[in-house]
Design a protein around this motif. Structure first.
Motif, mmCIF file in Angstrom:
data_model
loop_
_atom_site.group_PDB
_atom_site.id
_atom_site.type_symbol
_atom_site.label_atom_id
_atom_site.label_comp_id
_atom_site.label_asym_id
_atom_site.label_seq_id
_atom_site.Cartn_x
_atom_site.Cartn_y
_atom_site.Cartn_z
ATOM 1 N N ILE A 136 102.811 -59.943 -112.791
ATOM 2 C CA ILE A 136 101.975 -60.619 -111.797
ATOM 3 C C ILE A 136 102.833 -60.892 -110.566
ATOM 4 O O ILE A 136 103.963 -61.375 -110.686
ATOM 5 N N SER A 137 102.291 -60.602 -109.402
ATOM 6 C CA SER A 137 102.975 -60.922 -108.155
ATOM 7 C C SER A 137 101.961 -61.485 -107.174
ATOM 8 O O SER A 137 101.004 -60.803 -106.796
ATOM 9 N N VAL A 138 102.145 -62.732 -106.801
ATOM 10 C CA VAL A 138 101.269 -63.399 -105.837
ATOM 11 C C VAL A 138 102.151 -63.974 -104.734
ATOM 12 O O VAL A 138 103.089 -64.721 -105.019
ATOM 13 N N THR A 139 101.855 -63.615 -103.498
ATOM 14 C CA THR A 139 102.654 -64.085 -102.369
ATOM 15 C C THR A 139 101.741 -64.646 -101.291
ATOM 16 O O THR A 139 100.896 -63.932 -100.737
ATOM 17 N N ASN A 140 101.883 -65.941 -101.056
ATOM 18 C CA ASN A 140 101.149 -66.636 -99.986
ATOM 19 C C ASN A 140 99.635 -66.410 -100.067
ATOM 20 O O ASN A 140 98.969 -66.153 -99.051
ATOM 21 N N ALA A 141 99.088 -66.505 -101.275
ATOM 22 C CA ALA A 141 97.640 -66.308 -101.446
ATOM 23 C C ALA A 141 96.867 -67.485 -100.862
ATOM 24 O O ALA A 141 97.262 -68.647 -101.009
#
Length: 311
Positions: free
Chosen positions: A3-8
């Motif tokens: 999982i990669s979430v950046t500045n969602a």
């Protein structure tokens, strides 16, 4: 990366719900997502499971954008929602066979029975699900999440409604799935003991933002260059406080003292040196910050003292 979430970012009805969420989870990890009620944990899960579309930021699950390719993601994903719904008139075996068909899987009675046994349920229980206790339904929800043999489990309060023995059994099942089959597990919980026992990595969300993310061990360590110990002594230490190089007295109250030892020192040698100088040591315990300390500091805006956000 699993999982990669950046500045969602996410808004609902024009109101900002998530403003800057970051979440990074490698394959084979068990990740604990923490935060107060209303912080944005469930909204974050809704992005990962393609129930909502983000307003901005970058996001991938198992290498895919769930907004663009939701079918691929959902086939490899198992989910247990906090308030899992069931068809109350069905028996558990009927329900799991029906749910498996949604994935195009035909399951045998033996396979369904094995799955129920794995989560601590009786495969011969023919009672309708509607009369089951909350704890039994929680176990069934976990069985449902496993029916498609997922590569990633996303669980919202997975031990909710279980007694201590039941919680321990679910812990053991999740650890077994992770260690033997390599299943990645992301779960939200308010039970910090679950996180302490299971998680190698945590993220803390507060007011729609990730305020802390990192390895659990690193976040609970007070100083990466030293280790703290609490020593209990038999008699007061008046006149015996001269410490060798590399040892520092952090606090001393009554017959209890906290010392910081530089990591290059061998603790057993240090204890012998102290006893030779007159310390009558009766107990030694390693001193670390608790996960509760880290959590409270993070939601109070003191995360710079307790950890970091890393990518």
């Amino acid at each position: 990366m699993l999982i990669s979430v950046t500045n969602a970012r996410l808004s609902i009805g024009g109101s900002p719900i998530l403003e800057e969420v970051n979440l990074h989870m490698d394959e084979g990890e068990i990740y604990g997502l923490l935060g107060p009620n209303g912080a944005g944990k469930s909204s974050t899960l809704s992005l990962l499971t393609a129930l909502r579309q983000r307003d901005g930021g970058e996001l991938s699950v198992m290498g895919y954008d769930p907004t663009v390719e939701p079918g691929i993601v959902k086939r490899r994903l198992g989910v247990l929602a906090e308030n899992a719904g069931f068809y109350g008139w069905m028996s558990a075996p009927e329900y799991l066979r029906w749910f498996a068909e949604l994935y195009g899987r035909e399951t045998t009675r033996h396979e369904v029975g094995d799955l129920l046994i794995r989560v601590g349920l009786d495969p011969d229980n023919a009672a309708p699900i509607g009369v089951w206790s909350r704890g039994m339904k929680q176990r069934l929800g976990l069985a449902r999440a496993l029916v498609n043999e997922p590569a990633l489990l996303i669980l919202d309060e997975p031990t909710n409604g279980l007694d201590p023995q039941g919680r321990r059994e679910i812990h053991d099942l999740l650890l077994d799935l992770n260690r033997r089959q390599g299943v990645g597990i992301l779960f939200c919980t308010h039970i910090l003991d679950d996180v302490t026992r299971l998680c190698s990595r945590i993220g803390i969300i507060h007011q729609g933002r990730t305020v802390l993310e990192g390895e659990t061990g690193a976040l609970t360590c007070t100083n990466p260059n030293e280790t703290r110990y609490r020593l209990s002594v038999a008699t007061p230490l008046a006149g015996k406080m001269l410490l060798p190089d590399g040892m520092t007295l952090i606090e001393g109250v009554g017959l209890s003292y906290v010392l910081a030892l530089k990591n290059h020192l061998a603790p057993e040698i240090c204890w012998r040196m102290l006893m030779a100088s007159g310390w009558e040591i009766v107990e030694i315990r390693r001193e670390e910050r608790s996960l509760e300390d880290v959590y409270i500091a993070a939601v109070k805006g003191e995360s710079h003292d307790s950890g970091h956000i890393d990518n």
